[in-house]
Design a protein around this motif. Sequence first.
Motif, PDB file in Angstrom:
ATOM      1  N   MET A   1       0.849  -1.200   0.000  1.00  0.00           N
ATOM      2  CA  MET A   1       0.000   0.000   0.000  1.00  0.00           C
ATOM      3  C   MET A   1       0.889   1.255   0.000  1.00  0.00           C
ATOM      4  SD  MET A   1      -3.294   0.493   2.412  1.00  0.00           S
ATOM      5  CE  MET A   1      -2.477   1.080   3.867  1.00  0.00           C
ATOM      6  N   ARG A   2       0.695   2.101  -1.010  1.00  0.00           N
ATOM      7  CA  ARG A   2       1.546   3.269  -1.121  1.00  0.00           C
ATOM      8  C   ARG A   2       0.801   4.508  -0.601  1.00  0.00           C
ATOM      9  NH1 ARG A   2       4.693   4.864  -6.539  1.00  0.00           N
ATOM     10  NH2 ARG A   2       2.801   4.118  -7.508  1.00  0.00           N
ATOM     11  N   SER A   3       1.486   5.262   0.235  1.00  0.00           N
ATOM     12  CA  SER A   3       0.862   6.493   0.722  1.00  0.00           C
ATOM     13  C   SER A   3       1.191   7.616  -0.267  1.00  0.00           C
ATOM     14  CB  SER A   3       1.399   6.788   2.122  1.00  0.00           C
ATOM     15  OG  SER A   3       1.663   8.150   2.260  1.00  0.00           O
ATOM     16  N   ILE A   4       0.383   8.651  -0.257  1.00  0.00           N
ATOM     17  CA  ILE A   4       0.632   9.815  -1.127  1.00  0.00           C
ATOM     18  C   ILE A   4       2.032  10.364  -0.869  1.00  0.00           C
ATOM     19  CG2 ILE A   4      -0.058  12.216  -1.530  1.00  0.00           C
ATOM     20  CD1 ILE A   4      -2.898  11.410  -0.919  1.00  0.00           C
ATOM     21  N   GLU A   5       2.437  10.309   0.382  1.00  0.00           N
ATOM     22  CA  GLU A   5       3.744  10.852   0.777  1.00  0.00           C
ATOM     23  C   GLU A   5       4.898  10.105   0.104  1.00  0.00           C
ATOM     24  OE1 GLU A   5       4.034  13.534   2.861  1.00  0.00           O
ATOM     25  OE2 GLU A   5       1.846  13.602   2.692  1.00  0.00           O
ATOM     26  N   ASP A   6       4.638   8.868  -0.349  1.00  0.00           N
ATOM     27  CA  ASP A   6       5.710   8.079  -0.976  1.00  0.00           C
ATOM     28  C   ASP A   6       5.905   8.427  -2.447  1.00  0.00           C
ATOM     29  OD1 ASP A   6       5.966   6.719   1.404  1.00  0.00           O
ATOM     30  OD2 ASP A   6       4.546   5.146   0.808  1.00  0.00           O
ATOM     31  N   LEU A   7       4.968   9.169  -3.027  1.00  0.00           N
ATOM     32  CA  LEU A   7       5.075   9.458  -4.469  1.00  0.00           C
ATOM     33  C   LEU A   7       6.151  10.503  -4.722  1.00  0.00           C
ATOM     34  CD1 LEU A   7       1.297   9.755  -5.465  1.00  0.00           C
ATOM     35  CD2 LEU A   7       2.862   7.872  -5.991  1.00  0.00           C
ATOM     36  N   THR A   9       7.578  13.764  -6.362  1.00  0.00           N
ATOM     37  CA  THR A   9       6.861  14.971  -6.817  1.00  0.00           C
ATOM     38  C   THR A   9       7.613  15.595  -7.989  1.00  0.00           C
ATOM     39  OG1 THR A   9       8.063  16.434  -5.317  1.00  0.00           O
ATOM     40  CG2 THR A   9       6.006  15.460  -4.494  1.00  0.00           C
ATOM     41  N   PRO A  10       6.950  16.377  -8.830  1.00  0.00           N
ATOM     42  CA  PRO A  10       5.511  16.643  -8.760  1.00  0.00           C
ATOM     43  C   PRO A  10       4.700  15.439  -9.230  1.00  0.00           C
ATOM     44  CG  PRO A  10       6.492  17.758 -10.653  1.00  0.00           C
ATOM     45  CD  PRO A  10       7.622  17.131  -9.920  1.00  0.00           C
ATOM     46  N   ALA A  11       3.523  15.281  -8.642  1.00  0.00           N
ATOM     47  CA  ALA A  11       2.640  14.175  -9.018  1.00  0.00           C
ATOM     48  C   ALA A  11       1.210  14.692  -9.084  1.00  0.00           C
ATOM     49  CB  ALA A  11       2.737  13.064  -7.976  1.00  0.00           C
ATOM     50  N   VAL A  12       0.486  14.217 -10.080  1.00  0.00           N
ATOM     51  CA  VAL A  12      -0.917  14.631 -10.218  1.00  0.00           C
ATOM     52  C   VAL A  12      -1.792  13.602  -9.513  1.00  0.00           C
ATOM     53  CG1 VAL A  12      -2.771  15.211 -11.823  1.00  0.00           C
ATOM     54  CG2 VAL A  12      -0.395  15.709 -12.430  1.00  0.00           C
ATOM     55  N   LEU A  13      -2.565  14.064  -8.554  1.00  0.00           N
ATOM     56  CA  LEU A  13      -3.422  13.181  -7.768  1.00  0.00           C
ATOM     57  C   LEU A  13      -4.889  13.423  -8.124  1.00  0.00           C
ATOM     58  CD1 LEU A  13      -1.854  13.706  -4.206  1.00  0.00           C
ATOM     59  CD2 LEU A  13      -1.023  12.298  -6.094  1.00  0.00           C
ATOM     60  N   VAL A  14      -5.630  12.325  -8.173  1.00  0.00           N
ATOM     61  CA  VAL A  14      -7.077  12.436  -8.388  1.00  0.00           C
ATOM     62  C   VAL A  14      -7.758  11.773  -7.203  1.00  0.00           C
ATOM     63  CG1 VAL A  14      -9.005  11.706  -9.822  1.00  0.00           C
ATOM     64  CG2 VAL A  14      -6.893  12.504 -10.899  1.00  0.00           C
ATOM     65  N   ASP A  15      -8.508  12.550  -6.457  1.00  0.00           N
ATOM     66  CA  ASP A  15      -9.241  12.011  -5.309  1.00  0.00           C
ATOM     67  C   ASP A  15     -10.440  11.216  -5.859  1.00  0.00           C
ATOM     68  OD1 ASP A  15     -11.293  11.816  -3.264  1.00  0.00           O
ATOM     69  OD2 ASP A  15      -9.970  13.090  -2.063  1.00  0.00           O
ATOM     70  N   LEU A  16     -10.399   9.907  -5.649  1.00  0.00           N
ATOM     71  CA  LEU A  16     -11.405   9.045  -6.296  1.00  0.00           C
ATOM     72  C   LEU A  16     -12.809   9.258  -5.732  1.00  0.00           C
ATOM     73  CD1 LEU A  16      -9.198   5.836  -6.515  1.00  0.00           C
ATOM     74  CD2 LEU A  16      -9.845   7.341  -8.404  1.00  0.00           C
ATOM     75  N   ASP A  17     -12.906   9.563  -4.426  1.00  0.00           N
ATOM     76  CA  ASP A  17     -14.243   9.833  -3.855  1.00  0.00           C
ATOM     77  C   ASP A  17     -14.864  11.056  -4.530  1.00  0.00           C
ATOM     78  OD1 ASP A  17     -14.249   7.753  -2.013  1.00  0.00           O
ATOM     79  OD2 ASP A  17     -13.206   8.947  -0.491  1.00  0.00           O
ATOM     80  N   ASP A 340       2.022  11.758 -18.104  1.00  0.00           N
ATOM     81  CA  ASP A 340       1.795  10.393 -18.593  1.00  0.00           C
ATOM     82  C   ASP A 340       0.805   9.641 -17.715  1.00  0.00           C
ATOM     83  OD1 ASP A 340       3.584  10.587 -20.693  1.00  0.00           O
ATOM     84  OD2 ASP A 340       5.297  10.010 -19.446  1.00  0.00           O
ATOM     85  N   ARG A 341       0.807   9.952 -16.415  1.00  0.00           N
ATOM     86  CA  ARG A 341      -0.076   9.222 -15.517  1.00  0.00           C
ATOM     87  C   ARG A 341      -0.607  10.144 -14.426  1.00  0.00           C
ATOM     88  NH1 ARG A 341       4.962   8.267 -14.032  1.00  0.00           N
ATOM     89  NH2 ARG A 341       5.233   6.760 -15.689  1.00  0.00           N
ATOM     90  N   VAL A 342      -1.766   9.783 -13.900  1.00  0.00           N
ATOM     91  CA  VAL A 342      -2.281  10.449 -12.702  1.00  0.00           C
ATOM     92  C   VAL A 342      -2.554   9.348 -11.681  1.00  0.00           C
ATOM     93  CG1 VAL A 342      -3.271  12.401 -13.978  1.00  0.00           C
ATOM     94  CG2 VAL A 342      -4.688  10.402 -13.531  1.00  0.00           C
ATOM     95  N   TYR A 343      -2.441   9.692 -10.404  1.00  0.00           N
ATOM     96  CA  TYR A 343      -2.620   8.706  -9.340  1.00  0.00           C
ATOM     97  C   TYR A 343      -4.011   8.847  -8.739  1.00  0.00           C
ATOM     98  CZ  TYR A 343       2.424   8.300  -9.748  1.00  0.00           C
ATOM     99  OH  TYR A 343       3.693   8.104 -10.229  1.00  0.00           O
ATOM    100  N   GLY A 344      -4.747   7.760  -8.708  1.00  0.00           N
ATOM    101  CA  GLY A 344      -6.065   7.748  -8.073  1.00  0.00           C
ATOM    102  C   GLY A 344      -5.871   7.483  -6.589  1.00  0.00           C
ATOM    103  N   VAL A 345      -6.298   8.414  -5.739  1.00  0.00           N
ATOM    104  CA  VAL A 345      -6.037   8.280  -4.302  1.00  0.00           C
ATOM    105  C   VAL A 345      -7.347   8.318  -3.521  1.00  0.00           C
ATOM    106  CG1 VAL A 345      -3.779   9.401  -4.560  1.00  0.00           C
ATOM    107  CG2 VAL A 345      -5.738  10.774  -3.875  1.00  0.00           C
ATOM    108  N   ARG A 346      -7.312   7.635  -2.363  1.00  0.00           N
ATOM    109  CA  ARG A 346      -8.469   7.652  -1.470  1.00  0.00           C
ATOM    110  C   ARG A 346      -7.927   7.638  -0.044  1.00  0.00           C
ATOM    111  NH1 ARG A 346     -13.555   5.924  -3.767  1.00  0.00           N
ATOM    112  NH2 ARG A 346     -12.588   4.392  -5.131  1.00  0.00           N
ATOM    113  N   ALA A 347      -8.376   8.583   0.750  1.00  0.00           N
ATOM    114  CA  ALA A 347      -7.966   8.663   2.160  1.00  0.00           C
ATOM    115  C   ALA A 347      -6.449   8.567   2.318  1.00  0.00           C
ATOM    116  CB  ALA A 347      -8.677   7.567   2.959  1.00  0.00           C
ATOM    117  N   GLY A 348      -5.743   9.302   1.502  1.00  0.00           N
ATOM    118  CA  GLY A 348      -4.290   9.385   1.668  1.00  0.00           C
ATOM    119  C   GLY A 348      -3.504   8.229   1.083  1.00  0.00           C
ATOM    120  N   VAL A 349      -4.223   7.256   0.497  1.00  0.00           N
ATOM    121  CA  VAL A 349      -3.549   6.066  -0.036  1.00  0.00           C
ATOM    122  C   VAL A 349      -3.684   6.031  -1.552  1.00  0.00           C
ATOM    123  CG1 VAL A 349      -3.681   3.531  -0.100  1.00  0.00           C
ATOM    124  CG2 VAL A 349      -3.926   4.750   2.072  1.00  0.00           C
ATOM    125  N   VAL A 350      -2.610   5.628  -2.230  1.00  0.00           N
ATOM    126  CA  VAL A 350      -2.661   5.520  -3.690  1.00  0.00           C
ATOM    127  C   VAL A 350      -3.366   4.200  -4.022  1.00  0.00           C
ATOM    128  CG1 VAL A 350      -1.318   5.412  -5.818  1.00  0.00           C
ATOM    129  CG2 VAL A 350      -0.502   6.811  -3.901  1.00  0.00           C
TER     130      VAL A 350
END
Length: 363
Positions: A1-7, A9-17, A340-350
Amino acid sequence: MRSIEDLPTPAVLVDLDVLERNLARTAERARSAGVKLRPHAKTHKVVEIGRMQIALGAVGLSLAKVGEAEVFAAAGFQDIFLAYPTVGGDRARRLLALGDRLRLAVGADSVEGASTLSAVFHQARRTLEVLLKIDCGFHRVGVQPGAALEVARKVAELPGLRLRGVFTHAGQAYHAEMPSAVAEIGRSEGEILAAAAREMRDAGLAIEDVSVGSTPTAAHAMRVAGVTECRPGNYVYHDASQVALGSCSPKECAMTVAATVVSVPAADRAVVDAGSKTLSSDPLRPRAGGYGLLLGTASRLERLSEEHGVVKVEPGDRFRIGQRVSILPNHACVVSNLHDRVYGVRAGVVETEFAVAARGRVD
Ligand SMILES: Cc1ncc(COP(=O)(O)O)c(C=O)c1O
Protein backbone atom coordinates in the motif's frame (compact mmCIF):
# COMPACT_ATOMS: atom_id res chain seq x y z
CA MET A 1 0.00 0.00 0.00
CA ARG A 2 1.55 3.27 -1.12
CA SER A 3 0.86 6.49 0.72
CA ILE A 4 0.63 9.81 -1.13
CA GLU A 5 3.74 10.85 0.78
CA ASP A 6 5.71 8.08 -0.98
CA LEU A 7 5.08 9.46 -4.47
CA PRO A 8 7.88 11.37 -6.13
CA THR A 9 6.86 14.97 -6.82
CA PRO A 10 5.51 16.64 -8.76
CA ALA A 11 2.64 14.17 -9.02
CA VAL A 12 -0.92 14.63 -10.22
CA LEU A 13 -3.42 13.18 -7.77
CA VAL A 14 -7.08 12.44 -8.39
CA ASP A 15 -9.24 12.01 -5.31
CA LEU A 16 -11.41 9.05 -6.30
CA ASP A 17 -14.24 9.83 -3.86
CA VAL A 18 -14.57 13.33 -5.31
CA LEU A 19 -14.23 12.06 -8.89
CA GLU A 20 -16.99 9.50 -8.34
CA ARG A 21 -19.29 12.10 -6.79
CA ASN A 22 -18.65 14.55 -9.65
CA LEU A 23 -19.37 11.87 -12.25
CA ALA A 24 -22.56 10.76 -10.51
CA ARG A 25 -23.89 14.29 -9.95
CA THR A 26 -23.59 15.35 -13.58
CA ALA A 27 -24.97 12.02 -14.81
CA GLU A 28 -28.00 12.53 -12.56
CA ARG A 29 -28.37 16.14 -13.66
CA ALA A 30 -28.51 15.13 -17.32
CA ARG A 31 -30.93 12.32 -16.55
CA SER A 32 -33.30 14.62 -14.71
CA ALA A 33 -33.07 17.25 -17.48
CA GLY A 34 -33.92 14.50 -20.00
CA VAL A 35 -30.81 15.04 -22.14
CA LYS A 36 -28.09 12.67 -23.28
CA LEU A 37 -24.70 13.14 -21.67
CA ARG A 38 -21.69 12.99 -23.96
CA PRO A 39 -18.83 14.19 -21.73
CA HIS A 40 -15.82 15.82 -23.30
CA ALA A 41 -12.96 13.49 -22.37
CA LYS A 42 -10.37 16.21 -23.08
CA THR A 43 -10.27 16.86 -19.34
CA HIS A 44 -9.03 13.42 -18.30
CA LYS A 45 -7.89 11.65 -21.50
CA VAL A 46 -8.05 8.46 -19.43
CA VAL A 47 -9.72 5.32 -20.80
CA GLU A 48 -10.79 4.07 -17.35
CA ILE A 49 -12.53 7.36 -16.49
CA GLY A 50 -14.28 7.30 -19.87
CA ARG A 51 -15.57 3.82 -18.97
CA MET A 52 -16.87 5.13 -15.64
CA GLN A 53 -18.78 7.85 -17.53
CA ILE A 54 -20.34 5.30 -19.88
CA ALA A 55 -21.22 3.02 -16.95
CA LEU A 56 -23.11 5.97 -15.42
CA GLY A 57 -25.19 6.42 -18.56
CA ALA A 58 -23.18 8.62 -20.93
CA VAL A 59 -24.15 7.81 -24.53
CA GLY A 60 -20.59 8.21 -25.73
CA LEU A 61 -17.66 10.60 -25.51
CA SER A 62 -16.74 13.91 -27.06
CA LEU A 63 -13.11 14.44 -28.07
CA ALA A 64 -11.33 17.00 -30.21
CA LYS A 65 -8.72 15.30 -32.35
CA VAL A 66 -8.58 12.23 -34.57
CA GLY A 67 -5.58 10.96 -32.57
CA GLU A 68 -7.72 11.02 -29.42
CA ALA A 69 -10.49 9.14 -31.20
CA GLU A 70 -7.92 6.53 -32.27
CA VAL A 71 -6.93 5.94 -28.63
CA PHE A 72 -10.50 5.62 -27.33
CA ALA A 73 -11.67 3.57 -30.32
CA ALA A 74 -8.80 1.12 -29.77
CA ALA A 75 -9.93 0.82 -26.15
CA GLY A 76 -13.39 -0.28 -27.33
CA PHE A 77 -15.45 2.92 -27.12
CA GLN A 78 -18.25 2.71 -29.66
CA ASP A 79 -19.69 6.20 -29.91
CA ILE A 80 -17.40 9.19 -30.38
CA PHE A 81 -18.05 12.76 -31.45
CA LEU A 82 -15.13 14.99 -32.42
CA ALA A 83 -16.43 18.35 -31.18
CA TYR A 84 -13.96 20.23 -33.31
CA PRO A 85 -13.96 21.49 -36.91
CA THR A 86 -12.38 18.42 -38.49
CA VAL A 87 -10.74 19.29 -41.78
CA GLY A 88 -8.56 17.44 -44.31
CA GLY A 89 -8.50 14.34 -46.48
CA ASP A 90 -5.72 12.78 -44.39
CA ARG A 91 -7.85 13.04 -41.26
CA ALA A 92 -10.85 11.69 -43.14
CA ARG A 93 -8.82 8.63 -44.18
CA ARG A 94 -7.81 8.00 -40.57
CA LEU A 95 -11.43 8.28 -39.49
CA LEU A 96 -12.39 5.85 -42.24
CA ALA A 97 -9.77 3.43 -40.93
CA LEU A 98 -11.50 3.36 -37.54
CA GLY A 99 -14.07 1.13 -39.19
CA ASP A 100 -17.82 1.08 -39.29
CA ARG A 101 -18.44 -0.60 -35.94
CA LEU A 102 -17.82 2.74 -34.30
CA ARG A 103 -20.57 5.36 -34.32
CA LEU A 104 -18.59 8.40 -35.28
CA ALA A 105 -19.46 12.04 -35.86
CA VAL A 106 -17.35 15.13 -36.37
CA GLY A 107 -17.85 18.85 -36.11
CA ALA A 108 -17.82 21.20 -39.10
CA ASP A 109 -18.32 24.93 -39.38
CA SER A 110 -17.91 25.45 -43.12
CA VAL A 111 -18.85 23.88 -46.42
CA GLU A 112 -15.16 24.00 -47.44
CA GLY A 113 -14.07 22.05 -44.36
CA ALA A 114 -16.85 19.49 -44.66
CA SER A 115 -16.06 19.00 -48.37
CA THR A 116 -12.59 17.69 -47.50
CA LEU A 117 -14.24 14.85 -45.53
CA SER A 118 -17.07 14.32 -47.98
CA ALA A 119 -14.79 13.40 -50.87
CA VAL A 120 -13.01 10.63 -48.94
CA PHE A 121 -16.13 9.09 -47.41
CA HIS A 122 -18.07 9.28 -50.65
CA GLN A 123 -15.31 7.55 -52.57
CA ALA A 124 -15.21 4.79 -49.95
CA ARG A 125 -19.03 4.47 -50.15
CA ARG A 126 -19.34 5.22 -46.47
CA THR A 127 -21.16 7.94 -44.56
CA LEU A 128 -19.72 10.21 -41.91
CA GLU A 129 -22.08 11.97 -39.53
CA VAL A 130 -21.55 15.69 -39.03
CA LEU A 131 -22.74 18.27 -36.52
CA LEU A 132 -22.66 21.90 -37.57
CA LYS A 133 -20.96 24.15 -35.07
CA ILE A 134 -22.85 27.32 -34.26
CA ASP A 135 -21.30 30.32 -32.52
CA CYS A 136 -23.42 31.22 -29.49
CA GLY A 137 -21.21 34.14 -28.50
CA PHE A 138 -17.75 32.73 -27.76
CA HIS A 139 -16.52 33.96 -31.17
CA ARG A 140 -13.92 31.23 -31.57
CA VAL A 141 -15.23 28.88 -34.25
CA GLY A 142 -18.76 28.29 -35.48
CA VAL A 143 -21.21 29.65 -37.99
CA GLN A 144 -23.14 32.76 -36.96
CA PRO A 145 -26.74 31.77 -36.13
CA GLY A 146 -28.12 33.91 -38.98
CA ALA A 147 -26.04 32.00 -41.55
CA ALA A 148 -26.51 28.54 -40.03
CA LEU A 149 -29.44 27.38 -42.17
CA GLU A 150 -27.71 28.17 -45.42
CA VAL A 151 -24.49 26.38 -44.39
CA ALA A 152 -26.47 23.45 -42.97
CA ARG A 153 -28.34 23.00 -46.25
CA LYS A 154 -25.11 22.90 -48.22
CA VAL A 155 -23.36 20.52 -45.80
CA ALA A 156 -26.42 18.25 -45.87
CA GLU A 157 -26.15 18.02 -49.65
CA LEU A 158 -22.51 16.87 -49.63
CA PRO A 159 -22.18 13.21 -50.63
CA GLY A 160 -20.64 10.87 -48.06
CA LEU A 161 -21.89 13.01 -45.16
CA ARG A 162 -25.06 13.04 -43.08
CA LEU A 163 -25.90 16.17 -41.14
CA ARG A 164 -26.90 14.72 -37.76
CA GLY A 165 -27.25 17.86 -35.74
CA VAL A 166 -25.91 21.11 -34.38
CA PHE A 167 -23.59 21.89 -31.48
CA THR A 168 -22.13 24.84 -29.62
CA HIS A 169 -19.83 25.64 -26.69
CA ALA A 170 -20.31 28.74 -24.56
CA GLY A 171 -16.66 29.27 -23.67
CA GLN A 172 -17.41 32.94 -23.01
CA ALA A 173 -18.81 31.80 -19.66
CA TYR A 174 -15.21 31.48 -18.45
CA HIS A 175 -14.98 35.27 -18.57
CA ALA A 176 -18.21 35.93 -16.66
CA GLU A 177 -17.54 37.47 -13.28
CA MET A 178 -20.87 36.65 -11.61
CA PRO A 179 -22.67 33.28 -11.33
CA SER A 180 -25.86 35.03 -12.54
CA ALA A 181 -24.04 35.99 -15.76
CA VAL A 182 -22.88 32.37 -16.21
CA ALA A 183 -26.49 31.22 -15.82
CA GLU A 184 -27.67 33.74 -18.40
CA ILE A 185 -24.98 32.65 -20.88
CA GLY A 186 -26.05 29.02 -20.34
CA ARG A 187 -29.70 29.79 -21.06
CA SER A 188 -28.82 31.76 -24.15
CA GLU A 189 -26.46 28.96 -25.32
CA GLY A 190 -29.40 26.54 -25.22
CA GLU A 191 -31.87 28.96 -26.74
CA ILE A 192 -29.67 30.00 -29.68
CA LEU A 193 -28.96 26.37 -30.54
CA ALA A 194 -32.54 25.17 -30.11
CA ALA A 195 -33.76 28.03 -32.34
CA ALA A 196 -31.22 27.13 -35.03
CA ALA A 197 -32.34 23.48 -34.90
CA ARG A 198 -36.01 24.49 -35.21
CA GLU A 199 -35.26 26.66 -38.23
CA MET A 200 -33.40 23.77 -39.90
CA ARG A 201 -36.18 21.28 -39.20
CA ASP A 202 -38.76 23.72 -40.55
CA ALA A 203 -36.67 23.81 -43.72
CA GLY A 204 -36.83 20.01 -43.96
CA LEU A 205 -33.45 19.04 -42.48
CA ALA A 206 -33.45 16.04 -40.14
CA ILE A 207 -31.71 17.48 -37.08
CA GLU A 208 -31.36 14.85 -34.34
CA ASP A 209 -28.74 16.20 -31.95
CA VAL A 210 -28.89 19.65 -30.39
CA SER A 211 -25.74 19.54 -28.31
CA VAL A 212 -24.60 22.19 -25.80
CA GLY A 213 -22.00 22.16 -23.15
CA SER A 214 -19.39 23.55 -20.91
CA THR A 215 -18.97 22.85 -17.22
CA PRO A 216 -20.05 26.32 -16.00
CA THR A 217 -23.13 26.49 -18.25
CA ALA A 218 -24.19 22.81 -18.43
CA ALA A 219 -26.81 22.88 -15.68
CA HIS A 220 -28.52 25.88 -17.28
CA ALA A 221 -28.18 25.06 -20.98
CA MET A 222 -29.32 21.44 -20.64
CA ARG A 223 -32.69 22.54 -19.25
CA VAL A 224 -33.62 24.64 -22.27
CA ALA A 225 -36.45 23.06 -24.29
CA GLY A 226 -35.15 21.59 -27.53
CA VAL A 227 -31.66 20.76 -26.25
CA THR A 228 -31.03 17.01 -26.54
CA GLU A 229 -27.42 16.53 -25.45
CA CYS A 230 -24.81 18.05 -23.16
CA ARG A 231 -20.98 17.82 -23.35
CA PRO A 232 -19.33 19.13 -20.18
CA GLY A 233 -15.74 18.01 -19.66
CA ASN A 234 -14.08 19.75 -16.74
CA TYR A 235 -16.72 18.60 -14.21
CA VAL A 236 -14.86 15.33 -13.62
CA TYR A 237 -12.02 17.10 -11.81
CA HIS A 238 -12.98 20.80 -11.50
CA ASP A 239 -10.20 23.30 -10.72
CA ALA A 240 -9.46 26.71 -9.22
CA SER A 241 -11.17 28.48 -12.14
CA GLN A 242 -14.40 26.51 -11.60
CA VAL A 243 -14.29 27.49 -7.93
CA ALA A 244 -13.78 31.16 -8.89
CA LEU A 245 -16.65 30.96 -11.40
CA GLY A 246 -18.96 29.48 -8.75
CA SER A 247 -19.36 26.14 -10.61
CA CYS A 248 -18.23 24.15 -7.57
CA SER A 249 -16.76 24.37 -4.09
CA PRO A 250 -13.10 23.58 -3.32
CA LYS A 251 -14.27 20.23 -1.84
CA GLU A 252 -15.57 19.25 -5.28
CA CYS A 253 -12.12 19.54 -6.87
CA ALA A 254 -10.73 16.05 -7.52
CA MET A 255 -7.37 16.97 -9.07
CA THR A 256 -4.48 18.34 -7.05
CA VAL A 257 -0.76 18.46 -7.73
CA ALA A 258 1.58 17.25 -4.99
CA ALA A 259 4.81 19.26 -4.96
CA THR A 260 7.82 19.76 -2.70
CA VAL A 261 9.27 23.04 -1.42
CA VAL A 262 12.81 23.14 -2.81
CA SER A 263 13.88 26.63 -1.76
CA VAL A 264 12.85 29.37 0.68
CA PRO A 265 15.09 32.22 -0.46
CA ALA A 266 13.20 35.01 1.37
CA ALA A 267 10.61 35.35 4.10
CA ASP A 268 7.91 36.17 1.55
CA ARG A 269 9.02 33.69 -1.12
CA ALA A 270 9.15 29.91 -1.40
CA VAL A 271 9.75 27.79 -4.48
CA VAL A 272 8.17 24.41 -5.28
CA ASP A 273 9.20 21.79 -7.84
CA ALA A 274 6.10 22.32 -10.00
CA GLY A 275 6.36 24.95 -12.74
CA SER A 276 4.79 25.38 -16.15
CA LYS A 277 5.88 21.87 -17.26
CA THR A 278 3.61 20.52 -14.56
CA LEU A 279 0.81 23.06 -14.25
CA SER A 280 0.83 24.84 -17.65
CA SER A 281 0.76 28.65 -17.69
CA ASP A 282 -3.00 28.90 -18.01
CA PRO A 283 -4.35 31.88 -16.08
CA LEU A 284 -6.97 31.72 -13.38
CA ARG A 285 -10.38 32.60 -14.76
CA PRO A 286 -12.52 34.67 -14.83
CA ARG A 287 -9.94 37.04 -13.29
CA ALA A 288 -6.18 36.49 -13.37
CA GLY A 289 -4.82 35.58 -9.92
CA GLY A 290 -1.64 33.54 -9.98
CA TYR A 291 -0.99 30.00 -11.14
CA GLY A 292 -2.41 27.76 -8.46
CA LEU A 293 -3.62 27.81 -4.87
CA LEU A 294 -1.64 26.10 -2.11
CA LEU A 295 -4.37 24.25 -0.27
CA GLY A 296 -4.58 24.79 3.47
CA THR A 297 -2.70 28.10 3.17
CA ALA A 298 -3.49 31.66 2.07
CA SER A 299 -0.58 31.58 -0.38
CA ARG A 300 -0.58 30.99 -4.11
CA LEU A 301 1.86 30.57 -6.97
CA GLU A 302 2.51 34.02 -8.33
CA ARG A 303 5.04 33.14 -11.02
CA LEU A 304 6.11 30.04 -12.94
CA SER A 305 9.11 29.03 -14.95
CA GLU A 306 9.43 25.54 -16.39
CA GLU A 307 10.51 23.75 -13.23
CA HIS A 308 9.93 26.44 -10.59
CA GLY A 309 6.69 27.48 -9.00
CA VAL A 310 7.30 30.71 -7.08
CA VAL A 311 5.01 31.10 -4.07
CA LYS A 312 4.19 34.50 -2.68
CA VAL A 313 4.12 33.65 1.02
CA GLU A 314 1.24 35.41 2.73
CA PRO A 315 1.54 36.62 6.35
CA GLY A 316 0.85 33.74 8.73
CA ASP A 317 2.08 31.07 6.28
CA ARG A 318 5.47 29.43 6.64
CA PHE A 319 7.12 26.96 4.31
CA ARG A 320 10.20 24.83 4.97
CA ILE A 321 12.48 23.10 2.53
CA GLY A 322 11.35 19.53 1.92
CA GLN A 323 7.75 20.27 2.90
CA ARG A 324 5.11 18.74 0.64
CA VAL A 325 2.33 20.98 -0.56
CA SER A 326 -0.91 20.39 -2.41
CA ILE A 327 -1.70 22.70 -5.33
CA LEU A 328 -5.14 23.30 -6.81
CA PRO A 329 -4.38 24.03 -10.49
CA ASN A 330 -6.05 26.82 -12.46
CA HIS A 331 -7.07 24.52 -15.33
CA ALA A 332 -7.26 20.75 -14.88
CA CYS A 333 -7.57 19.83 -18.59
CA VAL A 334 -4.19 21.24 -19.55
CA VAL A 335 -2.55 19.60 -16.52
CA SER A 336 -3.78 16.20 -17.75
CA ASN A 337 -2.23 16.83 -21.11
CA LEU A 338 1.19 17.34 -19.51
CA HIS A 339 1.39 14.03 -17.64
CA ASP A 340 1.79 10.39 -18.59
CA ARG A 341 -0.08 9.22 -15.52
CA VAL A 342 -2.28 10.45 -12.70
CA TYR A 343 -2.62 8.71 -9.34
CA GLY A 344 -6.07 7.75 -8.07
CA VAL A 345 -6.04 8.28 -4.30
CA ARG A 346 -8.47 7.65 -1.47
CA ALA A 347 -7.97 8.66 2.16
CA GLY A 348 -4.29 9.39 1.67
CA VAL A 349 -3.55 6.07 -0.04
CA VAL A 350 -2.66 5.52 -3.69
CA GLU A 351 -5.36 3.12 -4.88
CA THR A 352 -4.66 3.11 -8.61
CA GLU A 353 -2.68 4.69 -11.39
CA PHE A 354 -4.30 5.87 -14.62
CA ALA A 355 -2.36 6.22 -17.86
CA VAL A 356 -3.31 9.49 -19.57
CA ALA A 357 -3.53 7.50 -22.76
CA ALA A 358 -4.78 10.23 -25.09
CA ARG A 359 -2.46 13.00 -23.91
CA GLY A 360 -0.46 14.88 -26.50
CA ARG A 361 -2.62 13.72 -29.46
CA VAL A 362 -2.57 17.02 -31.27
CA ASP A 363 -3.45 15.78 -34.75
C1 LIG B 1 -16.40 22.15 -28.18
C2 LIG B 1 -16.31 21.89 -26.71
N1 LIG B 1 -17.28 21.18 -26.13
C3 LIG B 1 -17.25 20.92 -24.80
C4 LIG B 1 -16.22 21.37 -24.01
C5 LIG B 1 -16.22 21.07 -22.53
O1 LIG B 1 -16.28 22.25 -21.76
P1 LIG B 1 -15.75 22.34 -20.27
O2 LIG B 1 -14.32 22.03 -20.30
O3 LIG B 1 -16.08 23.71 -19.84
O4 LIG B 1 -16.51 21.34 -19.49
C6 LIG B 1 -15.19 22.11 -24.58
C7 LIG B 1 -14.08 22.62 -23.78
O5 LIG B 1 -13.20 23.32 -24.21
C8 LIG B 1 -15.23 22.38 -25.98
O6 LIG B 1 -14.28 23.11 -26.60
